[in-house]
Design an enzyme around this catalytic site. Structure first.
Site, PDB file in Angstrom:
ATOM      1  CG  ASP A  71      -0.180  -0.204   2.487  1.00  0.00           C
ATOM      2  OD1 ASP A  71       0.913  -0.114   2.624  1.00  0.00           O
ATOM      3  OD2 ASP A  71      -0.725  -0.935   3.535  1.00  0.00           O
ATOM      4  CG  ASP A  73       1.115   4.522   4.291  1.00  0.00           C
ATOM      5  OD1 ASP A  73       0.127   4.310   4.084  1.00  0.00           O
ATOM      6  OD2 ASP A  73       1.692   3.895   5.284  1.00  0.00           O
ATOM      7  CG  ASP A 151       9.418   2.627  12.766  1.00  0.00           C
ATOM      8  OD1 ASP A 151       9.974   2.960  11.530  1.00  0.00           O
ATOM      9  OD2 ASP A 151       8.821   1.482  12.594  1.00  0.00           O
TER      10      ASP A 151
HETATM   11  P1  ATP Z   1       4.619  -2.573   6.041  1.00  0.00           P
HETATM   12  O1  ATP Z   1       5.111  -2.667   4.637  1.00  0.00           O
HETATM   13  O2  ATP Z   1       4.385  -3.466   6.860  1.00  0.00           O
HETATM   14  O3  ATP Z   1       3.181  -1.492   5.964  1.00  0.00           O
HETATM   15  P2  ATP Z   1       5.473  -0.025   6.921  1.00  0.00           P
HETATM   16  O4  ATP Z   1       6.904   0.594   7.086  1.00  0.00           O
HETATM   17  O5  ATP Z   1       4.529   0.627   5.812  1.00  0.00           O
HETATM   18  O6  ATP Z   1       5.741  -1.526   6.664  1.00  0.00           O
HETATM   19  P3  ATP Z   1       3.294   0.480   8.809  1.00  0.00           P
HETATM   20  O7  ATP Z   1       3.211  -0.016  10.135  1.00  0.00           O
HETATM   21  O8  ATP Z   1       2.436   0.599   7.606  1.00  0.00           O
HETATM   22  O9  ATP Z   1       5.086   0.010   8.198  1.00  0.00           O
HETATM   23  O10 ATP Z   1       3.825   2.143   9.108  1.00  0.00           O
HETATM   24  C1  ATP Z   1       4.043   3.242   8.227  1.00  0.00           C
HETATM   25  C2  ATP Z   1       5.253   4.188   8.514  1.00  0.00           C
HETATM   26  O11 ATP Z   1       4.898   4.798   9.648  1.00  0.00           O
HETATM   27  C3  ATP Z   1       6.352   3.320   8.776  1.00  0.00           C
HETATM   28  O12 ATP Z   1       7.329   3.046   7.776  1.00  0.00           O
HETATM   29  C4  ATP Z   1       7.205   4.409   9.749  1.00  0.00           C
HETATM   30  O13 ATP Z   1       7.905   5.195   9.038  1.00  0.00           O
HETATM   31  C5  ATP Z   1       6.129   4.980  10.434  1.00  0.00           C
HETATM   32  N1  ATP Z   1       5.840   4.145  11.831  1.00  0.00           N
HETATM   33  C6  ATP Z   1       4.818   2.910  12.061  1.00  0.00           C
HETATM   34  N2  ATP Z   1       4.842   2.381  13.175  1.00  0.00           N
HETATM   35  C7  ATP Z   1       5.736   3.308  13.814  1.00  0.00           C
HETATM   36  C8  ATP Z   1       6.059   3.273  15.250  1.00  0.00           C
HETATM   37  N3  ATP Z   1       6.041   2.349  15.998  1.00  0.00           N
HETATM   38  N4  ATP Z   1       7.245   4.078  15.561  1.00  0.00           N
HETATM   39  C9  ATP Z   1       7.736   4.989  14.767  1.00  0.00           C
HETATM   40  N5  ATP Z   1       7.491   5.078  13.567  1.00  0.00           N
HETATM   41  C10 ATP Z   1       6.241   4.109  13.030  1.00  0.00           C
HETATM   42 MG    MG Z   2       2.526   0.552   5.557  1.00  0.00          MG
END
Ligand code: ATP
Ligand code: MG
Length: 447
Positions: A71, A73, A151
Site C-alpha cells: 500500500d 502512505d 522508527d
Molecule cells: P508495511 O510494509 O508492513 O506496511 P510500513 O513501514 O509501511 O511497513 P506501517 O506500519 O504501515 O509500516 O507504518 C508506516 C510508517 O509509519 C513506517 O514506515 C514508519 O515510518 C512509521 N511508523 C509505523 N509504526 C511506527 C512506530 N511504532 N514508531 C515510529 N514510526 C512508526
Molecule cells: Mg505500510
C-alpha cells in the site's frame, strides 16, 4: 497556516531542523510508474493546493528494494482538516494518530500530517504512561521532525513524485544498500516510547534481509518485558503484520533470537520447544509465506488455528485423561486455549469462531465410513479443514495415508467414492457397535 506556524515555532525554539539529502532518480532508481495511481493523484492534488506531499515509509523502502509495495502512505504539511477539505471522498480516522483516508475508486491512501515532538509544557497533545510509552501523538511538526519520529532509517524516506526525488534525513538509502537496520535516535528511549518497535525491528530485519545494527539490537533483550504494557489489540495488529508479511517463518525465528517471543504468543514459548510443535508451526508459517508470495489469499484464522493447535491437542489429551469423553474434552480444550489467547493477544471473536470450526472438524477426518465423509465434504469450511489436515500429516502428527485418502476421495466420482467407503466399511461397523454401547462418544458436536 497553523502547521507552518507550529513547525517554525518548534524548529526555531526547541529543535534543530535537519537538512535532508536529496537523492535523484538516477541514484534511488524508483520509477514513477511504480507508484499507485491513487497515491500519485493525492500527492498532485495536495501539491496543487500549495502543500508539500510525499509518498512515505514502507512503500519507498520496498520500491528501493525492488519489491512491490502493498500500500501507499502519503505525508504532508496539511492538517487532517485541510486534507479533508481537498478530497471529497475522504474521512478523518484514529485517535492515537489522527490520519485521513483518501479514496479513489476502490483504492485507499492514508494521508498523515507531519508530526513533531511535543512541547513538553503542553500535555494536551501527547500523553505517555509511567514507562514512557506514548499514548497519544498528534503534535504537528515539519518534515525533518516527522522523519525523526519514525522508527527506522529505512522507513523515514520521502519520495516526491513530481520531482522524482527521495528526501533522506537519516541515511536510510545507504542503510538499505548496505542491508542495515538502524533505529532513529536513542534506541532505548525509542523502544520505551513504543515497545512495539522491537517487534517491528524483528519483522523488518527478517522480511527485508537486514542485519540489525549493534546499537539498535543491544537494548532489546532487556526491554522485551515492556511489551506486556502494550494493549492486546495493538499487539495483535502488529503480530498480524508480522505473520502475514510473507516472511513469517524468518520473523518468528528472529523473535526467538531476540528473546521477544516470551509472553507474546504464550503458546509459542512452549510449542517451539517441542519438536513436533515446532515442526507444525514452522510448516504452517512456511505454507502461509508461500501462499502470500504467490499472491494467494490466506486466512488469519487458519494461521492462528495452526499456531495454537498443539496447545489445543495437549489440553484435549489432558481433559480426556481425566475421564472426559473426546468431544466435550475437545470443546473444553478449545475454549481454554482461546480464553487465554484472547486475553493476551486479543484475537478477535470473528477469528476465534472460524478457528474452532477448523479444530472441531479434525477428528471428523478419521471417520471414513457411511454418510459421514459426504457430510464433511459439504461443510463450507471443508477446504480449509482439509488443508489443515494435510499440515498435520506433513508434520508427522497423523498418518500420511489419512490425508491421501481425503485427497483421493474429494476428486473421485460417485462410484469410486463408494468403493473407497466399502473398503473402509469393516472398521465403520465396529465403530457403530461401539457407539451403541457408549453414547457419550458419539458423533462430534459439529456435525
Ligand atoms: P508495511 O510494509 O508492513 O506496511 P510500513 O513501514 O509501511 O511497513 P506501517 O506500519 O504501515 O509500516 O507504518 C508506516 C510508517 O509509519 C513506517 O514506515 C514508519 O515510518 C512509521 N511508523 C509505523 N509504526 C511506527 C512506530 N511504532 N514508531 C515510529 N514510526 C512508526
Ligand atoms: Mg505500510
Amino acid at each position: 497556516m497553523i502547521t507552518k506556524f507550529l513547525g517554525r515555532v518548534f524548529s526555531g525554539r526547541m529543535f534543530k531542523s535537519a537538512k535532508p539529502r536529496i537523492i535523484p532518480v538516477a541514484e534511488h532508481g524508483i520509477s514513477r510508474e511504480r507508484i499507485g495511481s491513487c497515491a500519485l493523484r493525492t500527492c498532485d492534488a495536495l501539491q496543487e493546493a500549495g502543500y508539500s506531499a510525499f509518498v512515505v515509509g514502507g512503500a519507498v523502502r520496498d520500491l528501493i528494494l525492488g519489491r512491490t509495495p502493498k500500500d501507499f502512505d502519503v505525508a504532508t504539511n496539511a492538517t487532517p482538516e485541510e486534507v479533508r477539505g481537498i478530497f471529497r471522498r475522504s474521512r478523518i480516522i484514529g485517535r492515537r494518530f489522527r490520519i485521513v483516508h483518501v479514496l479513489c475508486g476502490r483504492d485507499l491512501v492514508e494521508v498523515t500530517t507531519f508530526r513533531g515532538p511535543a512541547d513538553v509544557t503542553d500535555t494536551s497533545h501527547q500523553v505517555e504512561d509511567e514507562h514512557g510509552r506514548l499514548l497519544r501523538d498528534n503534535v504537528w511538526g515539519d518534515q525533518s521532525q516527522d522523519a525523526a519520529r519514525r522508527d527506522f532509517t529505512i522507513n523515514a524516506l520521502f519520495y516526491d513524485p513530481a520531482r522524482e526525488e527521495v528526501w533522506d534525513y537519516h541515511g536510510g538509502v545507504a542503510d538499505l544498500k548496505s542491508k542495515k537496520l538502524r533505529i532513529i535516535g536513542d534506541p532505548e528511549q525509542r523502544y520505551r516510547e513504543d515497545p512495539v518497535r522491537m517487534l517491528r525491528a524483528a519483522r523488518f530485519a527478517a522480511s527485508c534481509g537486514l542485519e540489525m545494527d549493534a546499537a539498535t539490537r543491544k537494548p532489546v533483550k532487556a526491554l522485551a518485558p515492556l511489551l506486556a504494557n502494550v494493549p492486546a489489540a495493538r499487539l495483535f495488529d502488529e503480530m498480524l503484520k508480522l505473520l502475514l508479511c510473507g516472511h513469517a517463518a524468518e520473523c518468528v525465528k528472529r523473535l526467538r533470537k531476540e528473546g521477544l517471543h516470551h509472553g507474546l504468543l504464550p503458546m509459542l514459548d512452549v510449542i517451539l520447544e517441542q519438536p513436533m510443535g515446532e515442526r507444525f508451526v514452522m510448516l504452517a508459517l512456511k505454507n502461509t509465506d508461500t501462499r502470500i508470495r504467490t499472491g494467494k489469499t490466506i486466512s488469519p484464522a487458519f494461521l492462528f488455528a495452526a499456531l495454537l493447535w498443539h496447545e489445543v491437542l495437549a489440553a484435549w489429551k489432558k481433559h480426556q485423561a481425566r475421564g472426559m469423553p473426546p468431544v466435550p474434552a475437545l470443546h473444553e480444550a478449545m475454549d481454554g486455549v482461546l480464553d487465554q489467547q484472547t486475553e493476551q493477544l486479543a484475537i478477535p471473536r470473528r477469528y476465534s469462531s472460524d478457528m474452532k470450526e477448523l479444530w472441531i472438524m479434525q477428528p471428523r477426518f478419521e471417520q471414513r465410513a457411511g454418510q459421514r465423509p459426504y457430510r464433511l465434504l459439504e461443510q463450507p469450511r471443508f477446504r480449509a479443514a482439509y488443508d489443515f489436515l494435510l499440515l498435520r500429516c506433513e508434520s508427522g502428527e497423523v498418518e500420511k495415508s489419512l490425508g491421501d485418502w481425503w485427497t483421493s476421495f474429494q476428486d473421485a466420482d460417485a462410484d469410486a467414492r463408494a468403493t473407497m467407503l466399502v473398503a473402509d466399511s469393516a472398521p465403520a461397523k465396529k465403530r457403530r457397535k461401539r457407539r451403541r454401547r457408549k453414547p457419550a462418544d458419539a458423533a462430534p458436536a459439529a456435525e
